[in-house]
Design a protein around this motif. Structure first.
Motif, PDB file in Angstrom:
ATOM      1  N   TYR A   1       0.816  -1.213   0.000  1.00 28.07           N
ATOM      2  CA  TYR A   1       0.000   0.000   0.000  1.00 28.07           C
ATOM      3  C   TYR A   1       0.852   1.266   0.000  1.00 28.07           C
ATOM      4  O   TYR A   1       0.487   2.263   0.607  1.00 28.07           O
ATOM      5  CB  TYR A   1      -0.944  -0.014   1.205  1.00 28.07           C
ATOM      6  N   GLY A   2       1.975   1.211  -0.676  1.00 29.92           N
ATOM      7  CA  GLY A   2       2.810   2.396  -0.792  1.00 29.92           C
ATOM      8  C   GLY A   2       3.825   2.509   0.325  1.00 29.92           C
ATOM      9  O   GLY A   2       3.752   1.816   1.347  1.00 29.92           O
ATOM     10  N   PRO A   3       4.795   3.395   0.163  1.00 34.63           N
ATOM     11  CA  PRO A   3       5.939   3.459   1.086  1.00 34.63           C
ATOM     12  C   PRO A   3       5.533   3.889   2.482  1.00 34.63           C
ATOM     13  O   PRO A   3       4.797   4.860   2.667  1.00 34.63           O
ATOM     14  CB  PRO A   3       6.851   4.506   0.438  1.00 34.63           C
ATOM     15  N   HIS A   4       6.030   3.160   3.466  1.00 35.22           N
ATOM     16  CA  HIS A   4       5.834   3.502   4.873  1.00 35.22           C
ATOM     17  C   HIS A   4       7.215   3.685   5.500  1.00 35.22           C
ATOM     18  O   HIS A   4       7.972   2.726   5.668  1.00 35.22           O
ATOM     19  CB  HIS A   4       5.028   2.422   5.584  1.00 35.22           C
ATOM     20  N   ILE A   5       7.532   4.918   5.831  1.00 33.39           N
ATOM     21  CA  ILE A   5       8.855   5.281   6.335  1.00 33.39           C
ATOM     22  C   ILE A   5       8.720   5.583   7.821  1.00 33.39           C
ATOM     23  O   ILE A   5       8.018   6.517   8.198  1.00 33.39           O
ATOM     24  CB  ILE A   5       9.410   6.519   5.611  1.00 33.39           C
ATOM     25  N   PHE A   6       9.398   4.808   8.640  1.00 32.41           N
ATOM     26  CA  PHE A   6       9.253   5.028  10.078  1.00 32.41           C
ATOM     27  C   PHE A   6      10.210   6.113  10.555  1.00 32.41           C
ATOM     28  O   PHE A   6      11.403   6.099  10.264  1.00 32.41           O
ATOM     29  CB  PHE A   6       9.508   3.750  10.873  1.00 32.41           C
ATOM     30  N   HIS A   7       9.662   7.047  11.320  1.00 30.78           N
ATOM     31  CA  HIS A   7      10.455   8.119  11.936  1.00 30.78           C
ATOM     32  C   HIS A   7       9.701   8.615  13.156  1.00 30.78           C
ATOM     33  O   HIS A   7       8.468   8.655  13.171  1.00 30.78           O
ATOM     34  CB  HIS A   7      10.668   9.271  10.944  1.00 30.78           C
ATOM     35  N   THR A   8      10.433   8.971  14.188  1.00 30.98           N
ATOM     36  CA  THR A   8       9.788   9.457  15.405  1.00 30.98           C
ATOM     37  C   THR A   8      10.782  10.214  16.271  1.00 30.98           C
ATOM     38  O   THR A   8      11.994   9.969  16.210  1.00 30.98           O
ATOM     39  CB  THR A   8       9.182   8.295  16.218  1.00 30.98           C
ATOM     40  N   ASN A   9      10.264  11.109  17.071  1.00 26.42           N
ATOM     41  CA  ASN A   9      11.051  11.756  18.113  1.00 26.42           C
ATOM     42  C   ASN A   9      10.774  11.147  19.483  1.00 26.42           C
ATOM     43  O   ASN A   9      11.352  11.574  20.480  1.00 26.42           O
ATOM     44  CB  ASN A   9      10.755  13.257  18.154  1.00 26.42           C
ATOM     45  N   SER A  10       9.881  10.176  19.516  1.00 28.46           N
ATOM     46  CA  SER A  10       9.479   9.577  20.794  1.00 28.46           C
ATOM     47  C   SER A  10      10.366   8.387  21.135  1.00 28.46           C
ATOM     48  O   SER A  10      10.328   7.358  20.455  1.00 28.46           O
ATOM     49  CB  SER A  10       8.017   9.134  20.731  1.00 28.46           C
ATOM     50  N   GLU A  11      11.132   8.531  22.187  1.00 29.19           N
ATOM     51  CA  GLU A  11      11.965   7.417  22.637  1.00 29.19           C
ATOM     52  C   GLU A  11      11.102   6.259  23.109  1.00 29.19           C
ATOM     53  O   GLU A  11      11.450   5.085  22.907  1.00 29.19           O
ATOM     54  CB  GLU A  11      12.888   7.894  23.761  1.00 29.19           C
ATOM     55  N   ASP A  12       9.951   6.564  23.719  1.00 34.66           N
ATOM     56  CA  ASP A  12       9.059   5.511  24.209  1.00 34.66           C
ATOM     57  C   ASP A  12       8.491   4.687  23.061  1.00 34.66           C
ATOM     58  O   ASP A  12       8.433   3.451  23.135  1.00 34.66           O
ATOM     59  CB  ASP A  12       7.915   6.121  25.017  1.00 34.66           C
ATOM     60  N   VAL A  13       8.062   5.351  21.991  1.00 35.00           N
ATOM     61  CA  VAL A  13       7.505   4.633  20.841  1.00 35.00           C
ATOM     62  C   VAL A  13       8.577   3.759  20.203  1.00 35.00           C
ATOM     63  O   VAL A  13       8.342   2.588  19.886  1.00 35.00           O
ATOM     64  CB  VAL A  13       6.918   5.627  19.819  1.00 35.00           C
TER      65      VAL A  13
ATOM     66  N   GLN B   1      15.182   7.433  12.947  1.00 37.22           N
ATOM     67  CA  GLN B   1      14.787   7.187  11.571  1.00 37.22           C
ATOM     68  C   GLN B   1      15.344   5.829  11.175  1.00 37.22           C
ATOM     69  O   GLN B   1      16.558   5.638  11.126  1.00 37.22           O
ATOM     70  CB  GLN B   1      15.321   8.267  10.638  1.00 37.22           C
ATOM     71  N   ALA B   2      14.464   4.876  10.907  1.00 36.53           N
ATOM     72  CA  ALA B   2      14.917   3.518  10.622  1.00 36.53           C
ATOM     73  C   ALA B   2      13.762   2.732  10.016  1.00 36.53           C
ATOM     74  O   ALA B   2      12.603   3.149  10.072  1.00 36.53           O
ATOM     75  CB  ALA B   2      15.402   2.834  11.903  1.00 36.53           C
ATOM     76  N   MET B   3      14.110   1.587   9.446  1.00 38.13           N
ATOM     77  CA  MET B   3      13.114   0.671   8.895  1.00 38.13           C
ATOM     78  C   MET B   3      13.240  -0.671   9.610  1.00 38.13           C
ATOM     79  O   MET B   3      14.351  -1.105   9.939  1.00 38.13           O
ATOM     80  CB  MET B   3      13.346   0.476   7.394  1.00 38.13           C
TER      81      MET B   3
ATOM     82  N   GLU C   1      17.587   7.043   6.305  1.00 35.86           N
ATOM     83  CA  GLU C   1      17.147   8.432   6.267  1.00 35.86           C
ATOM     84  C   GLU C   1      16.509   8.682   4.913  1.00 35.86           C
ATOM     85  O   GLU C   1      17.162   8.551   3.867  1.00 35.86           O
ATOM     86  CB  GLU C   1      18.326   9.381   6.505  1.00 35.86           C
ATOM     87  N   HIS C   2      15.250   9.034   4.928  1.00 35.37           N
ATOM     88  CA  HIS C   2      14.466   9.130   3.700  1.00 35.37           C
ATOM     89  C   HIS C   2      14.809  10.402   2.937  1.00 35.37           C
ATOM     90  O   HIS C   2      14.907  11.481   3.526  1.00 35.37           O
ATOM     91  CB  HIS C   2      12.979   9.118   4.068  1.00 35.37           C
ATOM     92  N   ARG C   3      14.963  10.254   1.640  1.00 37.88           N
ATOM     93  CA  ARG C   3      15.205  11.392   0.756  1.00 37.88           C
ATOM     94  C   ARG C   3      14.243  11.327  -0.416  1.00 37.88           C
ATOM     95  O   ARG C   3      13.989  10.248  -0.953  1.00 37.88           O
ATOM     96  CB  ARG C   3      16.666  11.419   0.277  1.00 37.88           C
TER      97      ARG C   3
ATOM     98  N   HIS D   1      15.637   0.878  -1.883  1.00 38.41           N
ATOM     99  CA  HIS D   1      16.262   1.964  -1.119  1.00 38.41           C
ATOM    100  C   HIS D   1      15.824   1.885   0.343  1.00 38.41           C
ATOM    101  O   HIS D   1      16.611   2.116   1.260  1.00 38.41           O
ATOM    102  CB  HIS D   1      15.836   3.323  -1.685  1.00 38.41           C
ATOM    103  N   LEU D   2      14.545   1.584   0.546  1.00 41.63           N
ATOM    104  CA  LEU D   2      13.975   1.572   1.888  1.00 41.63           C
ATOM    105  C   LEU D   2      14.427   0.355   2.682  1.00 41.63           C
ATOM    106  O   LEU D   2      14.771   0.451   3.865  1.00 41.63           O
ATOM    107  CB  LEU D   2      12.446   1.575   1.812  1.00 41.63           C
TER     108      LEU D   2
END
Length: 746
Positions: free
Chosen positions: A423-435, A557-559, A449-451, A654-655
């Motif tokens: 269902y299309g690209p899903h790029i994981f990124h967050t500022n939440s250490e808990d998540v 930022q990671a997959m 790192e997504h570009r 790439h992802l």
């Protein structure tokens, strides 16, 4: 190659040598002190190129047959060898690209075409420096930079006074020396002028002359050409120099070089004076003892400064040795060898998809009682199922109308064996250490790192808009953040108040950039003009005045290393969780099934669209597999123009970081009909949602969660954070003896 020869038989197949003999044949010459053998093919000098290539192909086959016929690892230093070797069934193909050979003088006309074929076939590509890596990285999925290393022990001998070579002994000091091939890469005029301006210095050149006439070499009483020397002899010559030189011309032939001599000169304890070659500036520009300058006057002054350093304390060498300790050939070999072994193990066949963990999915005839029925096996549903099952020991039934878990983040291996996002690209990124910490229980991570690039006419430019975008679009040379900020300020058009998405963009970058990058894309994506959308849509996309081309700036930022689906499988693999796929919530006999429902589907659907349908935007995808290593320079290319039907193209390797001889991409089309993806952020839609929210508050047996359940345009990490917060509220209510109605509030 000597290091490889400790574990493998190594043949170094050299370029052909024209022969007067009427038949082609091979000469085999062992390299002294190693088990590496040089293979020198000799071919009749009157043969045509086609006859010569056919002969070289046969000679290579004969060599392999004589040594057991095992599949070799083919290692290429030049694409021009690939033509007669491409038929060989190899254990792996390595392209060690040490220079941009197509830019060299007298390069074969077909070298670029041949290199394209080699890169397509190669299982791994190495480059001789970072600049070369950057220009080729989009062409292969398994490419790695290996800048020059150094045999520090060999060259450190020069720091002690060694016996003077006979042909150098009579040359007066101070001596400034260079070793290497003397060809079009050297700046002959710089050498000539510097020698004239510093007539009291002696300039010593070691190495063969190639592709230029000896008559073109600078000639002066203080310039000395001593010819080709062996590797073993170099420390003795270096020992007698005061300064080492790298007088390279800055031209196409030197644009991507990463000279091995830089660390070798430093290991010998000699200050280095060179021109500003990109990779030398990048790697050694701040190292003590390295003087880089352009122009005759500045180059001469750099020579003076280097001589002064030679005559002063040697304390600067301590910092040099710390740098050199990070660039040993042993470390380079270890890294290369691991990549070769990986290529050998992966190249034989397409790796089968990992075996998927079977989920508990009973179609039982007997009734079973659950504490919670969770509708939807995406992020919100799966997180809540796992937390309630493992954290509160509740029995959970998860149902999903799709035939898989993971919701829109579902990924799978296509027919070619390439991991793609359905269902299309899903790029994981967050500022939440808990998540991030929570999800890390169920997956290891691949840093990513997504570009994103935007196709603007014939240009592909970074988005979000940054300084590189502006320079490329307008042919500018904005070199500082202040200059870029001033440029954008001159184009910005004040909007007061800022209410819509259009207002946000125009107030930052003006109408022209708005039309080029945002207007068409937004119309295609949302089916509405940006002036009809809430400001939050484009406020998510910043404008930058630096050269940072990352799409996201989040801390994490990671997959998922094994993919999203595998992460969801681990999340739902709990004895208290049952999963029913291909099951619509409306089809379940809910009577007595569970005391509480968590609904992550569209909230208006749960209530039978009582007040009308909440508007959602949907997506369609066209997936393709291509017989190429790489198609795109980055993971995603956006197409803002309304003349192009799709909004973006994604190349999934790439992802995922997957290494595969083919690549899979998807074209993405936004549409009005289909599965709901995005709540449409408009005031009237929020008003309608609030009416459904009031209905939810009247119920004590249901909790709404997720993007669709709360009609919010959440990122994945926000959905996880919302689900964890919902669990904590439910857990608290369990502790006081009951489960109460819960609906997310703004």
């Amino acid at each position: 190659m000597q290091r490889f020869s400790l574990e493998r038989q190594v043949f170094f197949f050299e370029e052909f040598i024209p022969s007067d003999h009427h038949l082609p044949y091979l000469e085999i010459h062992p390299f002294e002190g190693t088990s590496v053998k040089a293979i020198r093919p000799r071919v009749p000098h009157w043969w045509s190129e086609a006859d010569r290539e056919a002969a070289l192909s046969r000679l290579l086959d004969d060599l392999l047959a004589l040594h057991g016929g095992r599949k070799p690892v083919l290692w290429f230093y030049t694409p021009m060898m690939f033509g007669f070797a491409k038929h060989v069934e190899a254990a792996a193909v390595i392209y060690d690209c040490m220079d941009e050979l197509a830019n060299f003088k007298l390069a074969p006309a077909n070298i670029r075409e041949t290199e394209d074929a080699l890169i397509t076939r190669a299982d791994a590509v190495f480059t001789g420096g970072f600049s070369l890596y950057e220009v080729k990285k989009h062409r292969h999925d398994n490419i790695h930079p290996f800048p020059s290393s150094v045999d520090a022990h060999h060259f450190r001998r020069s720091r002690c006074r060694l016996p003077e070579p006979v042909d150098q002994a009579a040359i007066p000091h101070p001596r400034l020396g260079y070793y290497g091939v003397i060809d079009e890469r050297l700046d002959l005029e710089l050498i000539r002028s510097t020698a004239a301006a510093r007539s009291g210095f002696s300039f010593v050149f070691l190495g063969p002359v190639a592709k230029i006439s000896p008559d073109d070499l600078p000639q002066a009483p203080n310039i000395h050409y001593l010819g080709r020397k062996t590797y073993a002899d170099l420390p003795a010559y270096l020992s007698g120099w005061d300064v080492a030189l790298m007088p390279f011309a800055l031209n196409e032939a030197t644009r991507f070089i990463s000279p091995t001599k830089t660390p070798e000169y430093l290991a010998a304890g000699r200050p280095v004076v060179g021109t500003r070659v990109t990779d030398v500036v990048r790697t050694y520009g701040n190292v003590p003892g390295v003087f880089l300058a352009d122009g005759v006057e500045n180059f001469g002054k750099a020579c003076d400064a280097a001589l002064a350093m030679t005559r002063s304390s040697s304390n600067w060498l301590q910092a040099v040795d710390e740098v050199l300790a990070q660039s040993s050939w042993d470390a380079t070999f270890d890294s290369m060898s691991a990549l070769v072994e990986q290529a050998v193990s992966c190249s034989a066949t397409v790796p089968p998809p990992p075996k998927r963990l079977l989920l508990r999915n009973p179609r039982r005839t007997e009734p079973e009682k659950y504490d919670y029925l969770i509708v939807g096996a995406g992020f919100a549903g799966s997180v809540l199922a796992e937390r309630l099952a493992d954290g509160s020991n509740k029995k959970i039934l998860v149902c999903d109308k799709r035939p898989h878990i993971g919701g829109n983040a579902y990924d799978h291996y296509d027919e070619a064996g390439i991991l793609v996002h359905k269902y299309g690209p899903h790029i994981f990124h967050t500022n939440s250490e808990d998540v991030f910490a929570y999800l890390s229980r169920f997956t290891a991570w691949r840093p990513y790192e997504h570009r994103v690039l935007a196709q603007i006419g014939d240009l592909r430019l970074p988005v979000p808009i940054n300084r590189t975008t502006l320079n490329g679009l307008y042919g500018l040379d904005l070199s500082t953040e202040a200059a870029a900020a001033l440029f954008l300020a001159g184009r910005a058009e004040p909007c007061d108040p800022i209410v819509t998405s259009k207002d946000v963009v125009i107030s930052q970058v003006g109408s022209e950039l708005y039309r080029m990058f945002f207007e068409g894309y937004t119309r295609k994506q949302w089916g509405l003009d940006p002036s009809d959308l809430d400001r939050s849509v484009t406020a998510r996309i910043p404008t930058r005045t630096n050269e940072d081309d990352r799409y996201f700036l989040d801390t994490f930022q990671a997959m998922p290393l094994d993919g999203y689906t595998r992460m969801f499988e681990r999340m739902l693999d709990h004895e208290n969780i049952r999963v029913m796929l291909d099951t619509d919530f409306a089809e379940l006999d809910q009577a007595g099934l569970a005391s509480h429902t968590i609904f992550t589907g569209p909230i208006d659907e749960y209530f039978g669209h009582r007040f009308g349908r909440l508007p959602y935007r949907s997506l369609k995808f066209r997936h393709e597999t291509h017989d190429a290593r790489r198609l795109l320079p980055v993971g995603v290319v956006n197409f803002p123009s309304q003349d192009v039907p799709h909004t973006r193209v994604t190349e999934y390797k790439h992802l995922t970081g997957q290494v595969h001889r083919k690549t899979s991409i998807s074209y993405e089309y936004a549409c009005a009909e289909g599965d709901p993806y995005y709540p449409i952020p408009r005031p009237e839609n929020q008003a309608l949602y609030k009416r459904y929210g009031e209905l939810a508050r009247e119920r004590d047996d249901v909790t709404f969660a997720g993007r669709l359940g709360t009609y919010k345009y959440y990122n994945m990490d926000q959905v996880v954070g919302q689900a964890l917060a919902t669990y904590r509220r439910l857990q608290k209510r369990h502790d006081v003896g009951g489960v109460l109605a819960d609906v997310q509030r703004d």
